[in-house]
Write a protein that holds these residues in place. Structure first.
Motif, PDB file in Angstrom:
ATOM      1  N   ARG A 156       0.828  -1.209   0.000  1.00 15.19           N
ATOM      2  CA  ARG A 156       0.000   0.000   0.000  1.00 15.19           C
ATOM      3  C   ARG A 156       0.859   1.254   0.000  1.00 15.19           C
ATOM      4  N   ALA A 157       1.929   1.238   0.778  1.00 19.94           N
ATOM      5  CA  ALA A 157       2.809   2.405   0.848  1.00 19.94           C
ATOM      6  C   ALA A 157       3.502   2.642  -0.490  1.00 19.94           C
ATOM      7  N   VAL A 158       3.968   1.576  -1.106  1.00 22.52           N
ATOM      8  CA  VAL A 158       4.666   1.698  -2.385  1.00 22.52           C
ATOM      9  C   VAL A 158       3.712   2.175  -3.473  1.00 22.52           C
ATOM     10  N   GLN A 159       2.508   1.645  -3.473  1.00 24.69           N
ATOM     11  CA  GLN A 159       1.521   2.053  -4.469  1.00 24.69           C
ATOM     12  C   GLN A 159       1.126   3.518  -4.273  1.00 24.69           C
ATOM     13  N   ALA A 160       0.923   3.912  -3.040  1.00 21.75           N
ATOM     14  CA  ALA A 160       0.533   5.294  -2.752  1.00 21.75           C
ATOM     15  C   ALA A 160       1.611   6.287  -3.176  1.00 21.75           C
ATOM     16  N   THR A 209       8.773  -4.015  14.586  1.00 14.34           N
ATOM     17  CA  THR A 209       8.936  -2.571  14.736  1.00 14.34           C
ATOM     18  C   THR A 209       8.927  -1.928  13.351  1.00 14.34           C
ATOM     19  N   ARG A 210       8.674  -0.635  13.319  1.00  9.81           N
ATOM     20  CA  ARG A 210       8.703   0.071  12.042  1.00  9.81           C
ATOM     21  C   ARG A 210      10.066  -0.084  11.371  1.00  9.81           C
ATOM     22  N   GLU A 211      11.110   0.064  12.178  1.00  7.10           N
ATOM     23  CA  GLU A 211      12.461   0.003  11.631  1.00  7.10           C
ATOM     24  C   GLU A 211      12.755  -1.365  11.034  1.00  7.10           C
ATOM     25  N   GLU A 212      12.386  -2.421  11.749  1.00  9.56           N
ATOM     26  CA  GLU A 212      12.650  -3.760  11.250  1.00  9.56           C
ATOM     27  C   GLU A 212      11.835  -4.061   9.998  1.00  9.56           C
ATOM     28  N   TRP A 213      10.558  -3.643   9.998  1.00 10.03           N
ATOM     29  CA  TRP A 213       9.685  -3.975   8.876  1.00 10.03           C
ATOM     30  C   TRP A 213      10.085  -3.228   7.612  1.00 10.03           C
ATOM     31  N   TRP A 214      10.630  -2.047   7.775  1.00  5.02           N
ATOM     32  CA  TRP A 214      11.078  -1.289   6.605  1.00  5.02           C
ATOM     33  C   TRP A 214      12.459  -1.737   6.143  1.00  5.02           C
ATOM     34  N   SER A 215      13.274  -2.260   7.033  1.00  4.87           N
ATOM     35  CA  SER A 215      14.678  -2.571   6.710  1.00  4.87           C
ATOM     36  C   SER A 215      14.805  -3.619   5.613  1.00  4.87           C
ATOM     37  N   LEU A 236      11.191   6.860  -3.536  1.00  3.09           N
ATOM     38  CA  LEU A 236      11.589   6.065  -2.371  1.00  3.09           C
ATOM     39  C   LEU A 236      11.287   6.823  -1.075  1.00  3.09           C
ATOM     40  N   ALA A 237      11.594   8.110  -1.058  1.00  2.71           N
ATOM     41  CA  ALA A 237      11.325   8.925   0.131  1.00  2.71           C
ATOM     42  C   ALA A 237       9.824   9.034   0.383  1.00  2.71           C
ATOM     43  N   GLU A 238       9.051   9.172  -0.686  1.00  2.00           N
ATOM     44  CA  GLU A 238       7.599   9.247  -0.537  1.00  2.00           C
ATOM     45  C   GLU A 238       7.024   7.926  -0.043  1.00  2.00           C
ATOM     46  N   ALA A 239       7.562   6.813  -0.506  1.00  3.06           N
ATOM     47  CA  ALA A 239       7.110   5.498  -0.040  1.00  3.06           C
ATOM     48  C   ALA A 239       7.366   5.347   1.457  1.00  3.06           C
ATOM     49  N   LYS A 240       8.506   5.824   1.911  1.00  5.11           N
ATOM     50  CA  LYS A 240       8.820   5.756   3.344  1.00  5.11           C
ATOM     51  C   LYS A 240       7.855   6.635   4.136  1.00  5.11           C
ATOM     52  N   ARG A 241       7.554   7.812   3.609  1.00  3.01           N
ATOM     53  CA  ARG A 241       6.619   8.699   4.304  1.00  3.01           C
ATOM     54  C   ARG A 241       5.235   8.069   4.391  1.00  3.01           C
ATOM     55  N   ARG A 242       4.781   7.486   3.298  1.00  4.78           N
ATOM     56  CA  ARG A 242       3.476   6.820   3.295  1.00  4.78           C
ATOM     57  C   ARG A 242       3.472   5.622   4.242  1.00  4.78           C
ATOM     58  N   PHE A 243       4.579   4.894   4.267  1.00  2.00           N
ATOM     59  CA  PHE A 243       4.718   3.751   5.178  1.00  2.00           C
ATOM     60  C   PHE A 243       4.558   4.210   6.622  1.00  2.00           C
ATOM     61  N   ASP A 244       5.234   5.276   7.001  1.00  2.00           N
ATOM     62  CA  ASP A 244       5.144   5.788   8.373  1.00  2.00           C
ATOM     63  C   ASP A 244       3.710   6.201   8.714  1.00  2.00           C
ATOM     64  N   GLU A 245       3.021   6.802   7.752  1.00  4.34           N
ATOM     65  CA  GLU A 245       1.627   7.192   7.980  1.00  4.34           C
ATOM     66  C   GLU A 245       0.741   5.968   8.206  1.00  4.34           C
ATOM     67  N   LEU A 246       0.892   4.972   7.348  1.00  8.19           N
ATOM     68  CA  LEU A 246       0.045   3.778   7.428  1.00  8.19           C
ATOM     69  C   LEU A 246       0.334   2.960   8.680  1.00  8.19           C
ATOM     70  N   CYS A 247       1.557   3.040   9.178  1.00  4.38           N
ATOM     71  CA  CYS A 247       1.909   2.269  10.378  1.00  4.38           C
ATOM     72  C   CYS A 247       1.058   2.659  11.581  1.00  4.38           C
ATOM     73  N   ALA A 248       0.534   3.866  11.584  1.00 10.66           N
ATOM     74  CA  ALA A 248      -0.294   4.314  12.714  1.00 10.66           C
ATOM     75  C   ALA A 248      -1.496   3.408  12.913  1.00 10.66           C
ATOM     76  N   GLN A 249      -1.988   2.795  11.826  1.00 12.71           N
ATOM     77  CA  GLN A 249      -3.145   1.902  11.913  1.00 12.71           C
ATOM     78  C   GLN A 249      -2.816   0.596  12.633  1.00 12.71           C
ATOM     79  N   PHE A 250      -1.534   0.268  12.713  1.00 12.96           N
ATOM     80  CA  PHE A 250      -1.121  -1.025  13.246  1.00 12.96           C
ATOM     81  C   PHE A 250      -0.219  -0.919  14.472  1.00 12.96           C
ATOM     82  N   THR A 251      -0.086   0.270  15.026  1.00 12.93           N
ATOM     83  CA  THR A 251       0.807   0.469  16.160  1.00 12.93           C
ATOM     84  C   THR A 251       0.065   0.266  17.477  1.00 12.93           C
ATOM     85  N   GLY A 252       0.600  -0.632  18.307  1.00 12.72           N
ATOM     86  CA  GLY A 252      -0.013  -0.930  19.590  1.00 12.72           C
ATOM     87  C   GLY A 252       0.373   0.081  20.653  1.00 12.72           C
TER      88      GLY A 252
END
Length: 270
Positions: A156-160, A209-215, A236-252
């Motif tokens: 989803r992040a890459v597509q966005a 973690t976000r760091e591990e999942w993105w690495s 690539l930078a935009e994909a990372k930004r979108r990834f960080d945004e989407l992670c909020a839905q899955f952060t405990g």
């Protein structure tokens, strides 16, 4: 049987990625291992083949149960890593759909997500059946399609971000693909000549973690990593930004990512 374009692409995509895979996605794929071994009836003294061993997680688990383990992978870096992980196993470089073993060599054959990475899944299953003794079990897993929400996060992040899949990453040919459902995988096992095929869906939350999942993708691991590696720096930078945004839905509450996943686990008798 010659390799397909898809097979060659997979070899390139995974070349030299064993350590990056072990640091992230391998932990996710380990969840299905107990169910895989249980379905195959792995126990002490059995001759077991782990096809597509990757970093050796399945092979190690089979050895812990007392099995005599042979493991193969198509990527030399994975073979070297698996040999270090399971020094008691016979780890070799080999790829489906042609394995260097006699008919009926093994009591049980395991393939944890290996069917996701071969160009001819039916031929691969026929080969797994061939090297299994009559009455022995073949046990495999694949990811569901459509994927579970946690599995879809990176895509989803890459597509966005507007990333374009590069031409050197072909999709599986339509005539070789199959429905990634319980019915679809059960039918595939039957087409490969396996008796009493059965399939169940495994669901779980993968904590990371976000760091591990993105690495992993950032290191070029898997198809998603190859897509990212081919993008301009701005995408690539935009994909990372979108990834960080989407992670909020899955952060405990503790800050960890809790990612719902689902996989199909199927088995049949040779």
């Amino acid at each position: 049987m010659t390799q397909t374009v898809f097979d060659r692409s997979e070899r390139q995509a995974w070349a030299g990625k064993a350590e990056a895979y072990a640091a992230g996605f391998a932990k996710l794929c380990a969840y299905t291992v107990p169910a895989l071994l249980h379905a195959a009836g792995v126990r002490e003294g059995m001759r077991v083949l782990d096809a597509g061993t990757g970093t050796g997680t399945v092979a190690a688990a089979a050895r812990e149960l007392g099995a005599e383990v042979t493991a193969v992978d198509a990527e030399p870096d994975m073979v070297a890593r698996a040999a270090r992980t399971v020094p008691e196993a016979d780890v070799r470089l080999a790829s489906l759909p042609r394995l260097p073993f006699a008919d009926g060599r093994f009591d049980a054959v395991l393939g944890n997500f290996v069917l996701n990475h071969v160009g001819r899944p039916r031929a691969a299953l026929r080969e797994l059946r061939r090297v299994t003794r009559p009455g022995g079990r073949v046990s495999v897993t694949v990811w569901t399609a459509p994927p579970a929400a946690g599995h879809a996060l990176l895509g989803r992040a890459v597509q966005a971000a507007g990333a374009v899949r590069p031409a050197h990453l072909p999709a599986l040919a339509p005539e070789d693909d199959f429905p990634r459902t319980e019915r679809g995988l059960t039918a595939l096992l039957g087409e490969a000549g396996l008796r009493e095929p059965a399939c169940t869906t495994l669901v779980w939350d993968h904590r990371t973690t976000r760091e591990e999942w993105w690495s992993g993708p950032a290191s070029g691991v898997a198809t998603i990593g190859q897509i990212l590696a081919s993008q301009p720096q701005a995408v690539l930078a935009e994909a990372k930004r979108r990834f960080d945004e989407l992670c909020a839905q899955f952060t405990g509450p503790d800050g960890a990512l809790v990612l719902p996943h689902a996989a199909l686990a199927a088995h049949g008798r040779a």
